[in-house]
Design an enzyme around this catalytic site. Structure first.
Site, PDB file in Angstrom:
ATOM      1  N   THR B 145       0.872  -1.201   0.000  1.00 48.09           N
ATOM      2  CA  THR B 145       0.000   0.000   0.000  1.00 48.09           C
ATOM      3  C   THR B 145       0.898   1.236   0.000  1.00 48.09           C
ATOM      4  OG1 THR B 145      -0.151  -0.119   2.415  1.00 48.09           O
ATOM      5  CG2 THR B 145      -1.931  -1.119   1.154  1.00 48.09           C
ATOM      6  N   LYS B 171       4.056  -6.972   4.035  1.00 46.80           N
ATOM      7  CA  LYS B 171       3.808  -5.573   3.683  1.00 46.80           C
ATOM      8  C   LYS B 171       3.608  -4.800   4.979  1.00 46.80           C
ATOM      9  CE  LYS B 171       0.343  -3.474   3.427  1.00 46.80           C
ATOM     10  NZ  LYS B 171      -0.390  -2.457   4.255  1.00 46.80           N
ATOM     11  N   THR B 182       0.408  -8.890  14.132  1.00 46.30           N
ATOM     12  CA  THR B 182       1.440  -8.436  13.206  1.00 46.30           C
ATOM     13  C   THR B 182       0.831  -7.859  11.946  1.00 46.30           C
ATOM     14  OG1 THR B 182       3.303  -9.111  11.846  1.00 46.30           O
ATOM     15  CG2 THR B 182       1.587 -10.730  12.199  1.00 46.30           C
ATOM     16  N   GLU B 269       6.560   4.797   7.223  1.00 44.73           N
ATOM     17  CA  GLU B 269       6.102   5.972   6.472  1.00 44.73           C
ATOM     18  C   GLU B 269       6.910   7.202   6.858  1.00 44.73           C
ATOM     19  OE1 GLU B 269       2.012   5.893   7.525  1.00 44.73           O
ATOM     20  OE2 GLU B 269       1.449   4.607   5.844  1.00 44.73           O
ATOM     21  N   ASN B 392       0.089  10.861   6.064  1.00 43.79           N
ATOM     22  CA  ASN B 392      -1.127  10.454   6.764  1.00 43.79           C
ATOM     23  C   ASN B 392      -2.191  11.531   6.883  1.00 43.79           C
ATOM     24  OD1 ASN B 392      -0.731   7.596   7.514  1.00 43.79           O
ATOM     25  ND2 ASN B 392       1.158   8.448   8.357  1.00 43.79           N
ATOM     26  N   THR B 397      -6.276   5.774   5.294  1.00 49.90           N
ATOM     27  CA  THR B 397      -6.023   4.400   5.761  1.00 49.90           C
ATOM     28  C   THR B 397      -7.262   3.537   5.561  1.00 49.90           C
ATOM     29  OG1 THR B 397      -4.477   5.173   7.437  1.00 49.90           O
ATOM     30  CG2 THR B 397      -5.347   2.955   7.709  1.00 49.90           C
TER      31      THR B 397
END
Lengths: 397, 397
Positions: B145, B171, B182, B269, B392, B397
């Site tokens: 993503t 990922k 996780t 990120e 963000n 998201t």
């Protein structure tokens, strides 16, 4: 004109602890011994002035005042820090004509830096000369660090034909997540109140205000609120025979603390939003608090608020990982008063369109119902912005 | 050339779930039924594919493969989300010639968005045609993503003259704080291992790897690791008679998970640093974990790292508010191997000068000793940057 409770005077000076030409050392003094109460950080590393205050308040019910400096936090400074705290306390006490154990110290600024005693000493003449000539505004300016504006609030109590006042001053913009402690806050009151009662009232006021805000989830080593009540107004609050008077004083004290707490979030480093997170229907208040803090400290929720993005998925995800016990099927969430999530799925279509106007406001409201329990909690939080990163990548806490 | 465990094939297609021309739907298929293990998010809001996997693994020890998509997370989508998950699962299973209950689903992308079934259906011919013609790289690209690079790791086990392989694909870059769960991770292994043992091994590997990283403290609704072992190598791991073999497989599995976990933090990120926080001397491991997570999730510590600022005061403050039990006087902290804080005060003079070179590195080491207890914990964390906020504040998201 800020209404100062009777029998309180202020002094402030420019010691250049950080830079020239700004107030950074100040005293609030009561003409007579005042009933003293304090609430302190729960951080395991308590700064020297915090340890000194705790020691003093353990042995005294009344003090004459407080002395505060910005620039050096005198935290994580070991034995030398405690010695420096007492030396600087003695110097300040001498300048305003009281004993050092009648003065409560507070410091804010860079962790690990020692008090600059030479500059402290050099500032004493200005401090002494300013006593009674400056006011709460100068005192409040002297405790600012990254604060963009001074934070003052006050309330008046009228009871049995008498009048008393509560004045509050606070600082704080970053390293804010008081969580059972609070930022630097100072309260002056001229009501006549019994020591044990005053301490109970401060604890209750702080619990409902400073302990319910967060900027970045970081609890400082220096947080404290000190409250002095000197009785100069003549308004006597008797715990046993005066429930009305007690309630009036508690309300005034709580309102002042809540106003200051709101201002701290409004002044959050780089902040553009103040979000009120209200959790209801939880099994108990603790469960509601877990959910509220997870949302209020979520970097993803906070950056979405900065982006004016009604990103409800991140809020739901934060509640989900908060550790609070609830049944996801019974959760409902409203933003700006509009219920957008219910029964495990979005409730309306064009959420972004519906909430666009609300997300543009400075004050954002998020209400989450976790079920039909009695537990509730309200947390005030800031957003997380590019400016916050720039400030804290440069500024040395 | 990525070494693929025997008996595994891959398929990938471009369904345009988010945008045209990129892989976003993929299958990993075992030629024979493979022993299956899964570890899932602890978020109370578990996505539809997570619920489906848990249901399938409750009734089956072996499956044929996994199907994963990016673009829509199919989380917080209610009953309709579960229905869509099963419908899409059935379509994918048909395309690769297995039953739907032999395939484990995983989704990542925007929370609250439904799977786009029409696009899923339109992508089936390409998915079917690609089976065996694409590899792990295409599969991994399909689950990305905000990831900047695909994350693959592998290990080889040699035991009793036989060879088996472990291949891992993952990922993740944001909403990362797996904490007992996780991110999306897929493991293929051609060892022949008993189901209960394989599940134990995965739990242990995940606990030592994915569960010890954090980017932003936010635990996703879709996190899962799925591991398949099909025995095609002929290397049999017998839990009772083969301690060496068991250890060899556990080590290989753990190494693969640890490598993928490191890559996730490296790809955080906006991240510019990977900080290894090692807490020792705690009363127990739980106390050490509390301290490590407080430091690793502190916005002030993370922004200081971004600013290449050896701001030890923020680290000490975070440890102090972590809730871990310790005596502040016995705490010692080293950055980059240099002890800079001990006995409640700074231990060296020019900390900034001493650490300047280390703070410029990508990998930062922070070691804190809380005392002389046996407890220890290691957490990998990213820094917090202007880029994270930008990503963000914009990305949904």
């Amino acid at each position: 004109m800020i209404p100062v409770p009777k029998g309180f005077r202020f002094a402030a000076s420019k010691a250049a602890f950080k830079r020239e030409g700004r107030y950074d050392l100040a005293v609030m003094l009561s003409d007579t011994p005042a009933v003293a109460a304090g609430v302190f950080t729960t951080n395991r590393f308590q700064a020297a002035p915090v340890l000194q205050c705790i020691e003093t308040l353990a042995s005294r019910e009344r003090v004459r005042g407080v002395v505060a400096n910005s620039g050096q936090a005198n935290a994580c400074t070991g034995e030398q820090g405690l010695v420096n705290c007492r030396v600087s306390l003695e110097m300040a006490a001498g300048a305003v004509g009281v004993d050092m154990d009648e003065l409560l110290p507070a410091s804010t600024g860079v962790i690990g830096q020692h008090i600059k005693l030479d500059r402290w000493r050099a500032a004493l003449p200005e401090l002494e000369g300013s006593l009674g000539k400056v006011g709460p505004m100068e005192f409040t300016r002297a405790i600012m660090t990254t604060d963009k504006f001074p934070k003052l609030a006050w309330a008046t109590i009228r009871h049995n034909g008498q009048v008393a006042r509560v004045l509050g001053m606070a600082k704080g913009a970053g390293m804010i997540c008081p969580n059972m402690a609070t930022m630097l806050g100072f309260i002056a009151c001229d009501a006549d109140v019994e020591p044990g009662l005053w301490r109970d009232m401060l604890r209750q006021a702080v619990e409902r205000s400073f302990n319910r805000i967060t900027v970045d989830g970081d609890t400082s080593t220096n947080d404290c609120v000190l409250a002095l009540a000197n009785g100069a107004s003549g308004l006597r609050i008797d715990p046993t025979t005066e429930p009305d008077g007690r309630q009036a004083l508690q309300t005034a004290l709580s309102e002042v603390c809540e106003a200051l707490a709101y201002m701290i979030v409004q002044d959050a480093e780089g902040g553009t939003k103040v979000v009120r997170i209200h959790i209801v229907g939880a099994k108990d208040d603790r469960q509601a608090e877990l959910a509220a803090r997870a949302v209020g400290n979520s970097p993803l929720v906070k950056t979405a608020l900065f982006g004016r993005d009604a990103n409800w998925g991140r809020i739901v995800a934060a509640v989900g990982r908060s550790g609070a016990e609830f049944n996801p099927d019974y959760v409902a969430m409203a933003i700006g008063g509009i219920t957008i999530f219910e029964g495990g799925a979005p409730k309306v279509g064009d959420i972004d369109g519906l909430l666009a106007a609300h997300m543009d406001q400075r004050d954002i409201s998020i209400e989450v119902s976790l079920g039909d329990g009695p537990g509730e909690y309200t947390l005030l939080a800031s957003d997380l912005t590019v400016e916050y990163i720039k400030i804290n990548a440069d500024y040395r806490t």
